[in-house]
Design an enzyme around this catalytic site. Structure first.
Site, short mmCIF file in Angstrom:
data_model
loop_
_atom_site.label_atom_id
_atom_site.label_comp_id
_atom_site.label_asym_id
_atom_site.label_seq_id
_atom_site.Cartn_x
_atom_site.Cartn_y
_atom_site.Cartn_z
N ARG A 1 0.08 54.88 6.56
CA ARG A 1 0.53 53.93 5.54
C ARG A 1 -0.55 53.68 4.50
O ARG A 1 -1.73 53.69 4.82
CB ARG A 1 0.82 52.55 6.16
CG ARG A 1 2.07 52.48 6.97
CD ARG A 1 2.08 51.15 7.73
NE ARG A 1 2.97 51.26 8.86
CZ ARG A 1 4.03 50.48 9.06
NH1 ARG A 1 4.28 49.51 8.22
NH2 ARG A 1 4.79 50.64 10.11
N GLY A 23 0.42 15.93 -30.51
CA GLY A 23 1.77 16.47 -30.65
C GLY A 23 1.61 17.97 -30.83
O GLY A 23 1.49 18.46 -31.94
N CYS A 81 1.91 14.83 -25.85
CA CYS A 81 3.33 14.60 -25.63
C CYS A 81 4.19 15.73 -26.19
O CYS A 81 5.38 15.57 -26.38
CB CYS A 81 3.77 13.26 -26.19
SG CYS A 81 3.58 13.12 -27.98
N SER A 119 -2.31 10.70 -29.25
CA SER A 119 -1.43 11.53 -28.43
C SER A 119 -1.20 12.84 -29.19
O SER A 119 -0.64 12.82 -30.28
CB SER A 119 -0.11 10.82 -28.18
OG SER A 119 0.75 11.68 -27.45
#
Lengths: 883, 883
Positions: free
Chosen positions: B92, B770, B836, B768
């Site tokens: 194998r 984007g 976000c 935050s």
């Protein structure tokens, strides 16, 4: 800080502007270099600053004033307040920088009911004495005590009316005495006290008035607008009065050392005999040209000429002098740098280099790029005397004539039809943009230098005047009035956006050209600048213009504009509506031959100079007809039913146009993105460029084509397209049996490209910043939308300090440019980096690009001279800063 | 590198994967821990690497093979090539990482015309011996010598046909001998040489075939796709054959230590008596459940269970074991980490923590975020009673409905076009993968839990049923029948991969919910992660869902979506078409009351947790009806002429819509730009937020509103809007006689905001990111346009490595994020910074945000569990990296 509060003229000098104010320092300097200046002294700006805290004139100052007044009395041989031999003085404000809005001059101070008699005896001229007294009360009341000027004027008018007189000069001594009496009554009414007879009180009140005027609203607002520190303070100069109105051997006048309109080296100015300075300014009598001063007195004319030369030698610049001749004796009252037209500025600067007065470095700092801009716009023939019917703010330079139209839609329509229109509006709004675009010039009655009309017109390069407040529009009856003149719709007016003048009728214009002096000045600039200057030019004509204006190559040749001519657009459209690569190849083949010719012509025009050719950039749908038009045409063709072939084609175009329509085309399927998805378009363009260059080389020329890929955001775009182009070029070289030098580079116009410039530089031979698009993306401002909607508000409210599409935003966009330069050169030390956005022609931006280390800026041919100067100025400033 | 080329199993161990390959190391480890493994040895990956250079098996290797073969003979008590007592081996391949595409196993190696006789004698089973020989020739010819598999199959079929037989098992010894003879002829025809009788030549040819297969196209392509180094090489294991097909006391099978579908801790698998491994995989006979192994032999069942436990103790993970029972003796042939469903993975991980097998840290690394995603997929509503038309093995959980399609290409095409397809096949092969990927679910009539279809579908997270033997496919007539029911192509069926049910028609589905094990695992994640997790939620319902899924607050509440409900949109439209501030105020007043209710509801749902409310963001024209619709309505109203009021309103709306239309709305008049130009809109929203919060506070709640300004590009926008909001809020506080805690912060979604974050942080309480908009602007990609035009080409051509709107682009957008964080915190050391955008729910992006130092990520409620896990994983990995 010294404790010395006062300087006699002979104690100071011209370098003491901060302490003595501009005027004071000038008087001291003139005294120092031996010019005939009436004696006087200056109260320093430090005293003013102190006054702003204490709000009073303290004893120390009073005693120092007395001390200097005594010295002045000695020099003058007259006594302040003495009835027999009175010393009279003038009191003036004078800040370190020229500052309108401050207190005006008070003349004849020292006169009272007693000394006026002394003056009468001394001059043997009763009328002169009472007229002087009358004037003094009026000036003191108006300027120092804030009694409205027109209240005095009313009294004067009443008396003239009473006696049926027309001119002030017709008033007799007796009449003047009556007026003086009435003036005193007015004074008491308004101030609640008698008109001060004590000369010392007159003096200290006047000095305080100067200090107070430092913080009057006009002065504060002027300082705000011009960013002048509130901390400077103003000086006060007290000068012995000399009188140009003491008879026919007296006179007063102003003179420039050179012609401020043309720059010609020859005394220029005017004078009035037997008059005081204010008479010249008031324009009541028409003054004589300074040429006639020789006739008045050859000696004094020569003295004045010599004084002018001395001052120029001293100040190394053209001077604007005030003088008075009192009984045959010349007195210099003031000198300052003379204001001048752009044309004069250039000639004076170049002449002064030739006269070894100034260096080349100094000469180029004497001209502002705005002046060059004005010289390069169409302007009113300077030899024509114009009488403006109104004045407004010079919001966008250049002059234009056209028919008055008030309605925007009408302006749009008629402008489109080829009529020359001047759009006249209260103010403009975003809806008016089309009308503005189709007018020759814009005139508004409201708004300031950052109003919508001003911003948009500057962007369009159209002459514009805003805030012409004298003009009253009566839209209903389709006319406007200004200062009693009525102008109807369709009457022709001319506006001079460089000066803010509105003129009735058409005025002869001159096309701008580079004068030999300007060429000389720009040649100095070329010696001094470090930045290269190239032009954005899309046609051989523009290339030739650019060469003439001094461009050293083409920084941006937009190839898409070449597809818009009537014989090519259909081929372009065929290419776009093709359904297969094979179909597309047929149209592209035809376009290739045309493009090859374009490139041949432009490369030969710029033989030996680099020509950066940008491959297709706009979205494909821009080349298709508007959808509305197509829909209409299809409907018509269907009705007629006689051309099924054409109908099919139009329908295909409509379908393709719908497929290609985008939500945000500016950041959509355009630039290298189209080039990647449809490789055959760029292959065609690259082939055309290289074949044209090879042909030129075979003909013995030296073409230097540089292929530029637009809108690269990822290194893999650059890599893929460069590899494809290289393959195409290698095949051509093999086929043609020769090679040429070429480069493949990229626009850096996407924020991501600046951030990954180190990766992109691996595959780019050069960078060219596209700061228009870069500004759009960095701010996320769609320029077309932003300028029509919120940018005017942003500028008005000061949210944006400047229009970022005109002057580069250093904090944001500029930071990305710097990052791009640093990263690009990190990979390739000597990478050529330029800029080809509109900022390339903006002086402030050019300053930034110099410091950012770019190799060149590229701008429209028209702005090349401005760029040459601006680039030299920043190089010189940097050198000076380092010295 | 050592010179040792070969390791006997007892010389190696499980840590030697790189040298011995995965399989080899597993066999060595099993041997080491005392499990019954047949003896064998492994040729190292180093030898493979050497072979790639020399392309031959040298004498050193040959002699070492001989040495180890002798040792093997000793252990086995058999002789390789010995007629009387032949040793047979399997060969194998085995790379350090699991790698399909390499050479398959060759069994029964060592058989030839002589040894087959020995085997016959030894087993006293002539048929078995010849069948083994037949299989060996076929495998050796196919696998090692690349003779097409179907050529052998054709010979076999011919013989069966000749004798009128259906099954291979019906073939007699004599028939098998004939087949062997024909196989040999085929072998000679194809290879030009006789089938090798020398076992050593068989062995060395097989070893070479393994080495060669390392560079076969399939293997290379697999390595490319999976980013596996070409330098690893493969090992070769040579193992003594044991036979599960030596009679009814022999068997072969596969077993998982736990249920790979559910995770239940109980042996799971299947076996076939008197069979070889390939029979299980081939699915020719249906195997028995491992539960029945106790009936076959209780001893062996217990041995296997103990082996499983030992392996789990050792490997600390669920194992997938291959075993063979030869004449009542158990042999373990292979063990590896068991593949499992997401549900099982979670249960196994949590159970193993409880069993003290692994730590919490290890448990969370056992689950991929993709698996959590699968668990959050829908299933059949349990309240719905379904009547299955067929049952199969529940091979991959989840439910799906779609149209029956039998053809893989058709499934691919229609699936791509968006149709929901259930692919129905006898079984699947690697060529079917694309069709599977574009189907909703897969149903096969053959195969077991380890068949191709089952393994692949689990990997893809697609519902899958295998071995639904009742279903008979009639491909030619495009239908299947099951229990008398006929289902045609394009009829809709539903499959439930969790239960194995096939249902006619569409069935109601339910959204998934969190199992207790998953909650437990996520609780571990919460203990370990550093990033906070918030949700983007616009409604109270979404907020409640988010809380249930473990959100710690709302990172983004979009207020504009609140305006789209039928009773509000007209008010919003009235506001937009207002011509004056006063008119606008009326509509805004009504909207305020509605918004206040919105905010009240959402703040109460998130009582005590932060709720970031973003003020109006989209361009105003998005709220107006489409222009085409308005034009139509106006035309209709004009025709009717019965409602002049409404007509006027519609006309106004149309006019306003034309005024507000933009070229590039995404980067146009939206976000804070609208807020600045129309202050009353944000004033209304701020008032609604603060009034709602005050009401809540008065009612005893703890509201934590945070007001977020969108699309800030310049500090002055932030400053102006913050000042305005503060004024509004101060007035409300005064009026209400109370105060609440609130913050005002901003989205960082414009490149310029990141570059000037230090300035903006002066006025912002929080940031935050984007990243949707930031990605658009940084690339200058309009997402809607780009994804519809060039992005597919970019991904296909590898110009973009990943879709940048799904996984954050670290080189470009990520660089801006890092700049923004550094600059923001330079100004405010403890500034709260989150993200976000959609990237907040993407595991790879979450990893980046962790390292960028963000405080939290915010994503859709549905992705909150994924984010919790991903955040924990990166925290654990970072800790491990530091240890």
């Amino acid at each position: 800080m010294t404790d010395k509060k006062i300087y006699a003229f002979e104690e100071g000098n011209g370098s003491m502007k901060n302490l003595l104010g501009g005027k004071g320092a000038g008087l001291a300097e003139m005294t120092k270099i031996g010019l005939p200046v009436p004696p006087g002294f200056i109260i320093t700006t430090e005293v003013c600053k102190e006054y702003q805290k204490t709000k009073k004139i303290d004893e120390d100052l009073t005693s120092e004033i007395l001390e200097y007044l005594h010295k002045l009395e000695e020099k003058a041989g007259k006594i302040f307040g003495d009835k027999a031999n009175p010393l009279l003085v003038s009191v003036r404000s004078g800040a370190p920088v020229s500052m309108p809005g401050m207190m005006d001059t008070i003349l004849n101070l020292g006169l009272n009911d007693d000394t006026v008699e002394g003056l009468k005896e001394l001059t043997n001229n009763e009328r002169f004495a009472y007229d002087s007294y009358r004037r003094f009360i009026q000036m003191f009341g108006d300027v120092a005590m804030e009694i409205p000027h027109n209240e005095f004027a009313k009294i004067l008018d009443n008396h003239k009316e009473k006696h049926g007189l027309k001119n002030d000069t017709d008033l007799t001594s007796e009449m003047l005495k009556d007026i003086i009496a009435d003036y005193k009554i007015l004074y008491q009414e308004k101030t609640g006290e008698e008109f001060p007879q004590d000369p010392m009180m007159q003096l200290s009140r006047s000095i305080e008035a100067v200090f107070k005027s430092w913080n009057n609203p006009r002065a504060i607002s002027y300082r705000n607008i011009n960013k002048i520190s509130d901390e400077l303070g103003t000086a006060v100069s007290i000068v012995m009065m000399v009188f140009g109105n003491m008879g026919d051997d007296s006179a007063t006048g102003v003179a420039f050392t050179r012609n401020p309109a043309t720059g010609e080296k020859k005394l220029y100015g005017e004078f009035l005999t037997n008059a005081q300075g204010e008479d010249v300014v008031a324009g009541i009598r028409t003054p004589l040209s300074i040429d006639k001063l020789g006739e008045f007195s050859p000696t004094i004319f020569n003295q004045l000429k010599e004084a002018g030369e001395k001052l120029e030698q001293h100040y190394k610049d053209m001077q604007d002098m005030e003088f008075t001749i009192e009984k045959g004796k010349l007195y210099m009252l003031q000198t300052r740098t003379g204001k001048r037209t752009a044309q004069a500025a250039v000639k004076v600067a170049v002449d002064m280099v030739n006269e070894n007065l100034i260096t080349k470095e100094e000469s180029i700092l004497r001209i502002t790029p705005v002046q060059i801009d004005h010289l390069l716009h169409k302007m009113i023939d300077p030899s024509v005397k114009v009488s403006p019917i109104a004045k407004g703010l010079p919001a966008s330079p250049g002059a234009a004539s056209g028919k008055v139209v008030f309605d925007v839609k009408e302006a749009t329509k008629r402008g489109k039809d080829g009529e020359a229109i001047i759009l006249v509006r209260l103010e403009t709004t975003p809806e008016d943009i089309e009308g503005m675009a189709h007018s020759e010039g814009i005139l508004t009655t409201r708004g300031g230098m950052t109003a919508h009309a001003a911003v948009v017109a500057r962007g369009m390069g159209k002459p514009c005047i805003v805030g012409a407040e004298d003009i009253k529009i009566d839209a209903e009856s389709n006319r406007f009035t200004t200062n009693g003149i009525e102008v109807k719709k369709d009457e022709i007016i001319t506006i001079d956006g460089s000066l803010g003048n509105v003129i009735l009728g058409e005025v002869t214009m001159v096309e701008p050209e580079l004068t030999s002096e300007l060429r000389q000045l720009l040649a100095y600039s070329d010696e001094l600048r470090e930045l290269g200057i190239r032009a954005n030019a899309n046609t051989p004509e523009e290339a030739i213009k650019a060469l003439d204006y001094g461009a050293e190559g083409i920084g941006l040749c937009r190839t898409e504009r070449m597809f818009l001519s009537p014989e090519r657009l259909p081929l372009m459209q065929d290419m776009i509506i093709s359904e297969s690569k094979e179909e597309r190849s047929i149209s592209l083949g035809k376009l290739k031959d045309m493009q090859k010719k374009d490139f041949y012509d432009i490369l030969i025009a710029m033989d030996g100079l680099p020509v950066i050719i940008r491959l297709l950039d706009p979205p494909l749908h821009e080349f298709l007809p508007q959808r509305e038009r197509l829909e209409k045409e299809i409907a018509e063709l269907k009705e007629k039913g006689n051309d099924p072939e054409l109908l099919k084609k139009k329908e295909k175009a409509l379908q393709r146009s719908q497929e290609l329509a985008e939500f945000n085309p500016m950041i959509g399927f355009r630039g290298c993105r189209v080039g990647i998805v449809y490789p055959e378009i760029y292959e065609m363009q690259v082939t055309a460029i290289i074949e044209a260059a090879i042909q030129l080389k075979k003909e013995g020329h030296d073409p230097k084509p540089k292929i530029m890929l637009p809108l690269i955001s990822h290194v893999n775009e650059m890599k893929t397209l460069k590899e494809r182009a290289t393959t195409v070029i290698t095949n051509i070289f093999r086929k043609e049996g020769t090679t040429i030098d070429y480069q493949i580079g990229t626009m850096i116009e996407v924020p991501r490209a600046t951030l990954t410039a180190d990766q992109i530089a691996e595959y780019a031979d050069f960078f060219s910043f596209g700061t228009n698009d870069l500004t759009q993306a960095t701010f996320a401002f769609s320029r077309d939308d932003a300028e029509a909607t919120f940018i005017p508000t942003y500028l008005k409210d000061g949210i944006l300090p400047t229009e970022p599409f005109i002057t580069i935003d250093q904090d944001g966009v500029g930071k990305l440019v710097r990052i791009g330069v640093v990263l690009g050169r990190k990979t390739k030390n000597s990478l050529e980096i330029g800029i080809c956005g509109e900022h390339g022609g903006d002086p402030k931006s050019i300053e930034f690009f110099h410091y950012a280390g770019l190799n060149y800026v590229s701008c429209s041919p028209f702005r090349v001279p401005i760029a040459r100067l601006a680039a030299a100025q920043v190089a010189v400033k940097e050198k000076l800063g380092k010295e």
